[in-house]
Write a protein that holds these residues in place. Structure first.
Motif, short mmCIF file in Angstrom:
data_model
loop_
_atom_site.label_atom_id
_atom_site.label_comp_id
_atom_site.label_asym_id
_atom_site.label_seq_id
_atom_site.Cartn_x
_atom_site.Cartn_y
_atom_site.Cartn_z
N HIS A 183 111.58 58.09 -0.81
CA HIS A 183 111.39 57.93 0.12
C HIS A 183 111.97 56.78 0.91
O HIS A 183 112.65 56.78 2.00
N ARG A 184 111.05 55.59 1.06
CA ARG A 184 111.34 54.35 1.73
C ARG A 184 113.41 54.27 1.23
O ARG A 184 113.69 53.93 2.60
N ALA A 185 113.40 54.40 -0.58
CA ALA A 185 115.36 54.02 -0.27
C ALA A 185 116.02 54.88 0.55
O ALA A 185 116.95 54.66 1.57
N ASN A 186 115.31 56.17 0.41
CA ASN A 186 115.99 56.91 1.47
C ASN A 186 115.90 56.51 2.88
O ASN A 186 117.23 56.49 3.45
N LEU A 187 114.84 56.33 3.49
CA LEU A 187 114.95 55.59 4.68
C LEU A 187 115.65 54.32 5.06
O LEU A 187 116.42 54.26 6.18
N ALA A 188 115.67 53.02 4.61
CA ALA A 188 116.70 52.63 4.48
C ALA A 188 117.82 52.96 4.60
O ALA A 188 118.72 52.77 5.31
N ALA A 189 118.61 53.33 3.77
CA ALA A 189 120.05 54.41 3.37
C ALA A 189 119.99 54.59 4.73
O ALA A 189 121.39 54.70 5.36
N SER A 212 121.88 60.52 14.84
CA SER A 212 121.27 61.53 13.74
C SER A 212 121.24 61.17 12.31
O SER A 212 120.56 62.28 11.78
N TYR A 213 121.36 60.34 11.63
CA TYR A 213 121.32 59.76 10.53
C TYR A 213 119.91 59.64 10.27
O TYR A 213 119.03 60.05 9.18
N LEU A 214 119.46 58.88 10.85
CA LEU A 214 117.83 58.66 10.99
C LEU A 214 116.85 59.58 11.20
O LEU A 214 115.78 60.18 10.38
N LEU A 215 117.15 60.58 12.41
CA LEU A 215 116.39 62.12 12.73
C LEU A 215 116.53 62.74 11.68
O LEU A 215 115.12 63.33 11.63
N ASP A 216 117.31 62.68 11.02
CA ASP A 216 117.92 64.31 10.20
C ASP A 216 116.84 63.42 8.57
O ASP A 216 116.50 64.25 8.94
#
Length: 111
Positions: A70-76, A94-98
């Motif tokens: 989850h942390r890696a996906n949020l960083a990406a 939109s990237y972060l919100l998605d």
């Protein structure tokens, strides 16, 4: 910090097997009342706790792996958001919100 997988330093199944062996040794070495009851009870409780502790270590390692993903996906998503903003995209957030929505956060309520 890299997103490296967690590998326990001890073999949890081996710890469980050793606790079972130790319980058998205690039971076979002092089958009568030669071992004080409080000592036997403390040994039994300590050795019987090992399987539950091993299960908890395994559960926590799974949770840690999921948290790292989850942390890696949020960083990406954060990097994509920053790049989109730099590139002048119309809706860079939109990237972060998605990603927040994919992880179960309600972006509207800021949960």
């Amino acid at each position: 910090m890299t997103n490296s997988p967690y590998h326990p330093r001890i073999d949890l199944q081996e710890a469980i097997n050793r606790s079972r062996t130790a319980l058998r040794i205690v039971a076979n070495t002092w089958p009568d009342e030669s071992l004080p009851a409080i000592l036997r009870r403390n040994l039994d409780e300590a050795l019987n706790a090992i399987p539950a502790l091993a299960a908890e270590v395994e559960r926590l390692s799974v949770e840690l792996r999921e948290t790292r993903i989850h942390r890696a996906n949020l960083a990406a998503a954060a990097r994509a958001t920053l790049n989109a903003h730099r590139d002048g995209e119309r809706d860079p957030l939109s990237y972060l919100l998605d990603e927040l929505q994919a992880q179960g956060y309600d972006a509207e309520r800021r949960a």
